[in-house]
Design an enzyme around this catalytic site. Structure first.
Site, mmCIF file in Angstrom:
data_model
loop_
_atom_site.group_PDB
_atom_site.id
_atom_site.type_symbol
_atom_site.label_atom_id
_atom_site.label_comp_id
_atom_site.label_asym_id
_atom_site.label_seq_id
_atom_site.Cartn_x
_atom_site.Cartn_y
_atom_site.Cartn_z
ATOM 1 N N ASP A 104 0.871 -1.181 0.000
ATOM 2 C CA ASP A 104 0.000 0.000 0.000
ATOM 3 C C ASP A 104 0.908 1.231 0.000
ATOM 4 O O ASP A 104 0.514 2.312 0.405
ATOM 5 C CB ASP A 104 -0.884 -0.057 1.251
ATOM 6 C CG ASP A 104 -2.056 0.916 1.202
ATOM 7 O OD1 ASP A 104 -2.532 1.217 0.100
ATOM 8 O OD2 ASP A 104 -2.485 1.364 2.285
ATOM 9 N N LYS A 144 -0.660 -1.221 -4.686
ATOM 10 C CA LYS A 144 -1.380 0.014 -5.035
ATOM 11 C C LYS A 144 -0.623 0.769 -6.120
ATOM 12 O O LYS A 144 0.601 0.796 -6.131
ATOM 13 C CB LYS A 144 -1.475 0.906 -3.794
ATOM 14 C CG LYS A 144 -2.042 2.292 -4.101
ATOM 15 C CD LYS A 144 -2.566 2.979 -2.888
ATOM 16 C CE LYS A 144 -1.459 3.633 -2.070
ATOM 17 N NZ LYS A 144 -2.029 4.172 -0.813
HETATM 18 N N1 SAM Z 1 -1.297 0.188 4.571
HETATM 19 C C1 SAM Z 1 -0.942 1.127 5.639
HETATM 20 C C2 SAM Z 1 -1.916 0.916 6.777
HETATM 21 O O1 SAM Z 1 -2.971 0.347 6.524
HETATM 22 O O2 SAM Z 1 -1.626 1.305 7.921
HETATM 23 C C3 SAM Z 1 -0.936 2.556 5.128
HETATM 24 C C4 SAM Z 1 0.213 2.819 4.176
HETATM 25 S S1 SAM Z 1 0.483 4.512 3.731
HETATM 26 C C5 SAM Z 1 -0.831 4.820 2.610
HETATM 27 C C6 SAM Z 1 1.895 4.428 2.659
HETATM 28 C C7 SAM Z 1 3.219 4.173 3.364
HETATM 29 O O3 SAM Z 1 4.221 3.814 2.391
HETATM 30 C C8 SAM Z 1 3.778 5.374 4.108
HETATM 31 O O4 SAM Z 1 3.802 5.116 5.499
HETATM 32 C C9 SAM Z 1 5.200 5.533 3.540
HETATM 33 O O5 SAM Z 1 6.151 5.864 4.513
HETATM 34 C C10 SAM Z 1 5.469 4.144 2.968
HETATM 35 N N2 SAM Z 1 6.546 4.073 1.966
HETATM 36 C C11 SAM Z 1 6.699 4.852 0.856
HETATM 37 N N3 SAM Z 1 7.833 4.533 0.209
HETATM 38 C C12 SAM Z 1 8.419 3.515 0.911
HETATM 39 C C13 SAM Z 1 9.632 2.776 0.749
HETATM 40 N N4 SAM Z 1 10.476 3.025 -0.281
HETATM 41 N N5 SAM Z 1 9.930 1.815 1.653
HETATM 42 C C14 SAM Z 1 9.086 1.585 2.696
HETATM 43 N N6 SAM Z 1 7.939 2.257 2.900
HETATM 44 C C15 SAM Z 1 7.608 3.220 2.029
#
Ligand code: SAM
Length: 190
Positions: A104, A144
């Protein structure tokens, strides 16, 4: 009791398409604040709540800090694209590979739609590459993406490597019009 409303997207997808079941091991990419991991812990029986069913495993990774969750292992402040994170995941897995990769993930949005789209597609493409070392044959990816020019590139790559690829638009993400998910099942990798 979920940490974030995003839980309802995964519940909706899983109720319809049954990607999680007791005993499976799951890698949750972009796990913070942890709602998808909560759903995964329940559905794979990671806590052994149902003693009659097999016990699964959940590992979550995020750039941000994630508060501990019973039944899940978290790698906080870790970038999934970083090879050292990938090694850390492998060291924490009970078996060599996982059954399901959930993503996600969302990059920090710049507001420039095309750029944000491209950044998220390349994160997803990275996951497809990572599958080779971390996803079991016949495994599943749910990721996603924000729709745009390069969605086809990702879809085609998934179709090369998985037998069954479909696009999902959960009711729960209606208001975000560009957000969709690819569900790719039956990984062809060895
Ligand atoms: N599915 C989660 C939940 O239900 O609690 C929500 C996820 S949130 C929409 C998207 C997350 O992707 C963010 O916390 C962001 O820090 C993480 N993210 C983005 N790029 C990333 C990467 N390269 N490695 C790890 N996490 C990453």
């Amino acid at each position: 009791h979920y940490r974030c409303r995003s839980a309802f997207k995964l519940l909706e997808i899983d109720d319809r398409l049954h990607i999680l079941r007791p005993g499976l091991s799951v890698l949750d990419c972009g796990a913070a604040p942890g709602a998808w991991s909560q759903v995964a812990v329940e559905r794979v029986n990671a806590l052994g709540t149902d003693p009659a069913a097999p016990t699964g495993f959940v590992i979550g990774v995020d750039l941000l800090r994630i508060s501990p969750l019973e039944g899940a292992v978290f790698l906080s402040q870790a970038d999934i694209t970083d090879p050292s994170t990938q090694r850390a995941i492998q060291n924490l897995l009970p078996a060599e590979k996982v059954d399901v990769i959930l993503s996600d993930m969302a990059p920090n949005a710049t507001g420039i739609k095309e750029l944000d789209h491209q950044k998220l597609i390349s994160l997803c493409l990275g996951l497809v590459n990572l599958s080779q070392s971390i996803l079991k044959p016949k495994g599943t990816i749910l990721c996603k993406f924000w729709d745009g020019h390069e969605s086809r590139v990702l879809q085609n790559k998934l179709k090369e490597q998985f037998q069954d690829v479909r696009t999902i638009k959960p009711q729960a993400s209606r208001k975000d019009s560009s957000e969709s998910y690819y569900l790719a099942r039956l990984y062809k990798g060895k």
